[in-house]
Design a protein around this motif. Structure first.
Motif, PDB file in Angstrom:
ATOM      1  N   VAL A  82      30.644  -2.642 -21.867  1.00 40.51           N
ATOM      2  CA  VAL A  82      29.269  -2.218 -22.142  1.00 40.51           C
ATOM      3  C   VAL A  82      29.170  -0.696 -22.188  1.00 40.51           C
ATOM      4  O   VAL A  82      28.515  -0.128 -23.077  1.00 40.51           O
ATOM      5  CB  VAL A  82      28.303  -2.806 -21.096  1.00 40.51           C
ATOM      6  CG1 VAL A  82      26.924  -2.157 -21.213  1.00 40.51           C
ATOM      7  CG2 VAL A  82      28.181  -4.317 -21.286  1.00 40.51           C
ATOM      8  N   VAL A  83      29.813  -0.017 -21.232  1.00 38.24           N
ATOM      9  CA  VAL A  83      29.786   1.446 -21.239  1.00 38.24           C
ATOM     10  C   VAL A  83      30.473   1.984 -22.495  1.00 38.24           C
ATOM     11  O   VAL A  83      29.987   2.930 -23.130  1.00 38.24           O
ATOM     12  CB  VAL A  83      30.449   2.006 -19.972  1.00 38.24           C
ATOM     13  CG1 VAL A  83      30.587   3.530 -20.061  1.00 38.24           C
ATOM     14  CG2 VAL A  83      29.631   1.641 -18.736  1.00 38.24           C
ATOM     15  N   LYS A  84      31.591   1.384 -22.871  1.00 37.96           N
ATOM     16  CA  LYS A  84      32.289   1.800 -24.094  1.00 37.96           C
ATOM     17  C   LYS A  84      31.383   1.645 -25.311  1.00 37.96           C
ATOM     18  O   LYS A  84      31.272   2.564 -26.139  1.00 37.96           O
ATOM     19  CB  LYS A  84      33.562   0.974 -24.272  1.00 37.96           C
ATOM     20  CG  LYS A  84      34.363   1.363 -25.505  1.00 37.96           C
ATOM     21  CD  LYS A  84      35.638   0.519 -25.627  1.00 37.96           C
ATOM     22  CE  LYS A  84      36.435   0.916 -26.868  1.00 37.96           C
ATOM     23  NZ  LYS A  84      37.671   0.118 -27.020  1.00 37.96           N
ATOM     24  N   GLN A  85      30.723   0.494 -25.424  1.00 35.44           N
ATOM     25  CA  GLN A  85      29.827   0.269 -26.557  1.00 35.44           C
ATOM     26  C   GLN A  85      28.680   1.275 -26.554  1.00 35.44           C
ATOM     27  O   GLN A  85      28.311   1.819 -27.608  1.00 35.44           O
ATOM     28  CB  GLN A  85      29.279  -1.156 -26.518  1.00 35.44           C
ATOM     29  CG  GLN A  85      28.377  -1.493 -27.703  1.00 35.44           C
ATOM     30  CD  GLN A  85      27.730  -2.866 -27.582  1.00 35.44           C
ATOM     31  OE1 GLN A  85      27.520  -3.371 -26.479  1.00 35.44           O
ATOM     32  NE2 GLN A  85      27.423  -3.490 -28.718  1.00 35.44           N
ATOM     33  N   ALA A  86      28.113   1.532 -25.373  1.00 36.35           N
ATOM     34  CA  ALA A  86      26.985   2.461 -25.274  1.00 36.35           C
ATOM     35  C   ALA A  86      27.392   3.868 -25.710  1.00 36.35           C
ATOM     36  O   ALA A  86      26.653   4.543 -26.448  1.00 36.35           O
ATOM     37  CB  ALA A  86      26.453   2.474 -23.840  1.00 36.35           C
ATOM     38  N   LEU A  87      28.548   4.324 -25.267  1.00 32.21           N
ATOM     39  CA  LEU A  87      29.022   5.650 -25.655  1.00 32.21           C
ATOM     40  C   LEU A  87      29.300   5.721 -27.154  1.00 32.21           C
ATOM     41  O   LEU A  87      28.968   6.707 -27.827  1.00 32.21           O
ATOM     42  CB  LEU A  87      30.278   6.014 -24.859  1.00 32.21           C
ATOM     43  CG  LEU A  87      30.079   6.254 -23.366  1.00 32.21           C
ATOM     44  CD1 LEU A  87      31.421   6.363 -22.653  1.00 32.21           C
ATOM     45  CD2 LEU A  87      29.247   7.511 -23.122  1.00 32.21           C
ATOM     46  N   GLU A  88      29.899   4.664 -27.696  1.00 35.55           N
ATOM     47  CA  GLU A  88      30.190   4.633 -29.135  1.00 35.55           C
ATOM     48  C   GLU A  88      28.914   4.620 -29.967  1.00 35.55           C
ATOM     49  O   GLU A  88      28.895   5.111 -31.113  1.00 35.55           O
ATOM     50  CB  GLU A  88      31.053   3.417 -29.469  1.00 35.55           C
ATOM     51  CG  GLU A  88      32.485   3.539 -28.943  1.00 35.55           C
ATOM     52  CD  GLU A  88      33.309   2.284 -29.154  1.00 35.55           C
ATOM     53  OE1 GLU A  88      34.547   2.386 -29.114  1.00 35.55           O
ATOM     54  OE2 GLU A  88      32.709   1.194 -29.334  1.00 35.55           O
ATOM     55  N   LEU A  89      27.837   4.058 -29.405  1.00 36.96           N
ATOM     56  CA  LEU A  89      26.545   4.040 -30.095  1.00 36.96           C
ATOM     57  C   LEU A  89      25.793   5.360 -29.941  1.00 36.96           C
ATOM     58  O   LEU A  89      24.708   5.532 -30.510  1.00 36.96           O
ATOM     59  CB  LEU A  89      25.684   2.888 -29.566  1.00 36.96           C
ATOM     60  CG  LEU A  89      26.103   1.477 -29.994  1.00 36.96           C
ATOM     61  CD1 LEU A  89      25.351   0.419 -29.205  1.00 36.96           C
ATOM     62  CD2 LEU A  89      25.901   1.281 -31.495  1.00 36.96           C
ATOM     63  N   GLY A  90      26.354   6.279 -29.145  1.00 36.75           N
ATOM     64  CA  GLY A  90      25.757   7.599 -29.004  1.00 36.75           C
ATOM     65  C   GLY A  90      24.844   7.793 -27.815  1.00 36.75           C
ATOM     66  O   GLY A  90      24.132   8.806 -27.728  1.00 36.75           O
TER      67      GLY A  90
END
Length: 346
Positions: A82-90
């Protein structure tokens, strides 16, 4: 105002939704996410959250809102994806501890935050209390000179206190001691070098894994910390942050924090004693946002100002706390053999 999306509305996440987030005025909630429709329905019915602000995935929430921050309050194994996805989404991210299950995952998230120029903060809420802040300032100012020895005691009797995670691996070191390990680093303003640890499970314990442990931690500046923790203690209950005795060359600092037990709450306490003198109680300065509200207010302020304050628990900083947890677990598996932090960090 910092616009935020919360991801994870389960038991602990709901506590954030109800008890923490509303107390931080600089946070404006624009979205709530959980893959479980029942969890989403609960925040709608019990807290009156508009269904238009509720989503079953972070991707849906990102498309349906404009936000600066993701507040990740999920179970530990879900933190990394989830953290990875959130960071990738900006998004900037505030995530519950531990922020990843492995050092390699944690390093990847730290690098990702840096690559996207985003804030990644770990909610080490014990840092946001009057006593450890005061202790850190006294040590930093060398009030009593260099620290010779730090002794920490944590005592709780889980079976009589409503504890329910009986099958959790490393219930002491990974779930509880990470708070104490992180406070060691904050108060001493130092990082651990190596650790020796033993853990065990006593007779008649309901735990599936070891709830008691002792550790000796050597820090880079030479300070030695003696740590003893137990979820099966019949002794006097300590506050959640434990009882700390910091023996310095010219005096002693004693403190304890987060004195909450069975519906009761007491203030943080700190006492000092110059060598060959009587102990003195120190009046602790109140802080505006304590505990979990402190972590949320801190990350909001960093996002707004762009300035990183002292003792900010960034992902890069928290790597060292996570590494200490992993090193103690590894040492315990090796019957107390010394484990270098560098080995775990690698």
């Amino acid at each position: 105002m910092v616009k935020a999306i919360q991801v994870g509305l389960g038991h602990w996440g709901f506590s954030w939704t109800k008890e923490v987030i509303p107390k931080v005025p600089s946070i404006h909630m624009v979205g709530y996410v959980d893959a479980n429709p029942d969890a989403v329905k609960r925040v709608q019915t019990e807290l009156g959250i508009d269904e238009k602000r509720c989503f079953l995935s972070l991707e849906e929430a990102a498309k349906g809102t404009e936000a600066d921050l993701v507040i990740a309050t999920l179970r530990t194994e879900a933190h990394y994806p989830v953290v990875k996805q959130a960071l990738e989404l900006g998004f900037n991210v505030l995530v519950e501890k531990p922020f990843a299950s492995t050092i390699s995952q944690a390093k990847e998230l730290v690098a990702l935050a840096e690559a996207h120029n985003r804030i990644l903060m770990v909610s080490q809420n014990y840092r946001f209390q009057p006593a450890p802040i005061a202790a850190a300032e006294l040590i930093g100012a060398q009030k009593f000179g260099p620290v010779n020895l730090v002794s920490i005691e944590f005592r709780r009797h889980a079976p009589s206190q409503g504890y329910r995670y009986w099958d959790m691996p490393d219930p002491l070191l990974a779930d509880m001691s990470i708070h104490h390990f992180d406070l060691m680093r904050m108060v001493l303003n130092d990082n651990p070098k190596r650790v020796s640890c033993r853990t065990w499970n006593p007779a008649a314990s309901p735990f599936g894994h070891h709830p008691i442990g002792v550790a000796t931690v050597e820090f880079e500046k030479g300070t030695i910390v003696s740590y003893r923790g137990s979820w099966m203690s019949s002794g006097p209950v300590t506050p959640w942050a434990g009882e700390w005795t910091m023996d310095c060359s010219e005096g002693e600092i004693w403190w304890t924090s987060r004195d909450h037990f069975m519906g009761k709450a007491g203030p943080d306490r700190l006492m000092t004693r110059a060598r060959d003198a009587q102990p003195e109680a120190v009046t602790l300065a109140p802080i505006e946002f304590a505990d979990r509200t402190g972590t949320l207010a801190a990350v909001a302020k960093v996002i707004e100002s762009g300035s990183i304050p002292a003792r900010f628990s960034s992902g890069a900083d928290n790597l060292h706390s996570l590494a200490l947890v992993q090193a103690t677990i590894l040492s315990a598996s090796r019957d107390g053999e010394w484990v270098e932090i560098a080995e775990v960090m690698a």
